[in-house]
Design an enzyme around this catalytic site. Structure first.
Site, short mmCIF file in Angstrom:
data_model
loop_
_atom_site.label_atom_id
_atom_site.label_comp_id
_atom_site.label_asym_id
_atom_site.label_seq_id
_atom_site.Cartn_x
_atom_site.Cartn_y
_atom_site.Cartn_z
N SER A 193 74.83 57.35 62.06
CA SER A 193 73.67 56.49 62.31
C SER A 193 73.87 55.17 61.57
O SER A 193 74.52 55.14 60.52
CB SER A 193 72.39 57.15 61.79
OG SER A 193 71.34 56.20 61.76
N LYS A 242 74.14 61.04 56.92
CA LYS A 242 74.96 60.24 57.85
C LYS A 242 76.09 59.51 57.12
O LYS A 242 77.19 59.37 57.66
CB LYS A 242 74.06 59.26 58.62
CG LYS A 242 73.01 59.94 59.51
CD LYS A 242 73.63 60.88 60.52
CE LYS A 242 72.62 61.47 61.49
NZ LYS A 242 73.21 62.39 62.48
N GLY A 288 73.60 70.56 70.00
CA GLY A 288 72.29 69.94 70.19
C GLY A 288 72.19 69.09 71.44
O GLY A 288 71.98 67.88 71.38
N TYR A 308 68.24 61.69 55.22
CA TYR A 308 68.92 61.42 56.49
C TYR A 308 70.09 60.45 56.29
O TYR A 308 71.20 60.66 56.79
CB TYR A 308 67.89 60.84 57.46
CG TYR A 308 68.39 60.59 58.87
CD1 TYR A 308 68.54 61.64 59.77
CD2 TYR A 308 68.68 59.30 59.30
CE1 TYR A 308 68.97 61.39 61.07
CE2 TYR A 308 69.10 59.05 60.60
CZ TYR A 308 69.25 60.10 61.48
OH TYR A 308 69.68 59.86 62.76
P1 NAP Z 1 66.49 64.84 69.36
O1 NAP Z 1 65.98 64.27 70.62
O2 NAP Z 1 65.52 65.24 68.31
O3 NAP Z 1 67.45 66.10 69.73
C1 NAP Z 1 68.05 66.82 68.69
C2 NAP Z 1 68.94 67.90 69.27
O4 NAP Z 1 69.54 68.62 68.17
C3 NAP Z 1 68.18 68.94 70.10
O5 NAP Z 1 68.96 69.35 71.18
C4 NAP Z 1 67.99 70.09 69.10
O6 NAP Z 1 67.85 71.37 69.70
C5 NAP Z 1 69.29 70.02 68.34
N1 NAP Z 1 69.21 70.69 67.05
C6 NAP Z 1 68.32 70.49 66.04
N2 NAP Z 1 68.57 71.33 65.04
C7 NAP Z 1 69.64 72.09 65.40
C8 NAP Z 1 70.37 73.15 64.80
N3 NAP Z 1 70.05 73.62 63.58
N4 NAP Z 1 71.41 73.70 65.48
C9 NAP Z 1 71.73 73.26 66.72
N5 NAP Z 1 71.08 72.27 67.34
C10 NAP Z 1 70.04 71.69 66.69
O7 NAP Z 1 67.50 63.83 68.63
P2 NAP Z 1 68.38 62.62 69.23
O8 NAP Z 1 67.61 61.37 69.05
O9 NAP Z 1 68.90 62.99 70.55
O10 NAP Z 1 69.56 62.58 68.14
C11 NAP Z 1 70.83 63.18 68.38
C12 NAP Z 1 71.77 62.77 67.24
O11 NAP Z 1 71.86 61.34 67.19
C13 NAP Z 1 71.32 63.21 65.86
O12 NAP Z 1 72.43 63.56 65.06
C14 NAP Z 1 70.65 61.96 65.31
O13 NAP Z 1 70.64 61.94 63.90
C15 NAP Z 1 71.56 60.88 65.88
N6 NAP Z 1 70.92 59.57 65.94
C16 NAP Z 1 69.81 59.34 66.69
C17 NAP Z 1 69.25 58.07 66.71
C18 NAP Z 1 68.03 57.75 67.52
O14 NAP Z 1 67.55 56.60 67.40
N7 NAP Z 1 67.51 58.65 68.35
C19 NAP Z 1 69.82 57.05 65.95
C20 NAP Z 1 70.95 57.32 65.19
C21 NAP Z 1 71.50 58.59 65.20
P3 NAP Z 1 66.37 71.96 70.08
O15 NAP Z 1 65.92 71.15 71.25
O16 NAP Z 1 66.63 73.37 70.44
O17 NAP Z 1 65.52 71.75 68.89
#
Ligand code: NAP
Length: 248
Positions: free
Chosen positions: A143, A160, A13, A156
């Site tokens: 998370s 996590k 991702g 979610y």
């Molecule tokens: P994001 O901007 O929504 O990006 C998600 C990424 O995951 C995208 O590249 C997406 O690909 C990919 N993805 C989704 N479903 C998938 C699948 N089935 N197989 C392969 N790839 C997949 O999210 P983010 O904020 O960067 O979050 C990244 C990680 O950090 C996640 O695990 C999230 O739970 C964790 N996190 C985020 C936050 C926050 O505040 N943002 C906080 C805590 C933890 P596509 O673009 O092709 O859909």
């Protein structure tokens, strides 16, 4: 100083958000980067080109992290293309928020499959390679919510919290072979995932964070560089909070 020269990393991702930040930062530190996306082909191919221009080898793969078979096939292809894997970053994740009363079974299952089962799929797929070389670092994206819980995010938070337990167990299983497994628990990181939230709610969150800002993908990427590099060679089984002091 380049901390990851010669290392080969696979990131799930990385077409957007934190994953893109990790891919860029790893390339800047000299790592070759294999990364996946689910549907965002254009941004993934753009990132592949950008990273190759930085002088490292980089390749985007369309692969559903929730699928055991696709994860196995992906790792086999990456091994053929890159000739090895040193670091796995299980970053792919989604949210499907709702209060329990309105949360359907499909939304619970999708979040568990993409966020948690994916970590099993990919770890299992790289395990043999890491065991053979008696070296490796696995980093799982958890998370703050996995520790704290959050109303409207039972699916979610469960995914996590599951990652934290999985991380500690794998650290115990693979430590004797010099394979480390850690998790990073980001707080509030400003990406497309958080863009969906109401701006007033977001400002309230920023105000409540001791460092008074949301995190950036680079804040998380820098922690990943540390856990991937030999700088953290005596650290395993940990959940590293990267949250501006949100949870102390
Ligand atoms: P994001 O901007 O929504 O990006 C998600 C990424 O995951 C995208 O590249 C997406 O690909 C990919 N993805 C989704 N479903 C998938 C699948 N089935 N197989 C392969 N790839 C997949 O999210 P983010 O904020 O960067 O979050 C990244 C990680 O950090 C996640 O695990 C999230 O739970 C964790 N996190 C985020 C936050 C926050 O505040 N943002 C906080 C805590 C933890 P596509 O673009 O092709 O859909």
């Amino acid at each position: 100083m380049k901390l990851l020269e010669g290392k080969k990393v696979i990131i799930t991702g990385a077409s957007r958000g934190i994953g893109t930040g990790i891919a860029r930062t790893f390339a800047e530190h000299g790592a070759d980067v294999a990364f996946t996306y689910s549907s965002s082909e254009a941004p993934a191919l753009k990132l592949e080109k950008e990273l190759n221009e930085k002088g490292v080898k980089a390749k985007a793969y369309k692969s559903n992290a929730a699928s055991f078979q696709e994860s196995e096939a992906l790792v086999a292809q990456v091994l053929e293309d890159f000739g090895g894997i040193d670091v796995l970053i299980n970053n792919a994740g989604i949210t499907k928020d709702n209060l329990l009363i309105r949360m359907g079974e499909a939304d619970f299952d999708a979040v568990i499959d993409i966020n948690l089962k994916s970590v099993f799929n990919m770890t299992k797929a790289v395990q043999r390679t890491l065991l053979k070389q008696r070296k490796g670092s696995i980093i799982n994206m958890s998370s703050v919510v996995g520790v704290k819980g959050n109303a409207g995010q039972a699916n979610y938070a469960a995914s996590k919290a599951g990652i934290n337990g999985f991380t500690k167990s794998i650290a115990l299983e693979l430590g004797s072979r010099n394979i480390r497994c850690n998790a990073i628990a980001p707080g509030f990181i400003e990406t497309e995932m958080t863009e969906k939230l109401d701006e007033k709610v977001v400002q309230g969150w920023r105000d409540g964070i001791p460092l008074k800002r949301g995190g950036t993908p680079e804040d998380i990427a820098n922690a990943c560089v540390f856990l991937a590099s030999d700088m953290s060679s005596y650290i395993t089984g940990q959940v590293l909070n990267v949250n501006g002091g949100m949870l102390t």
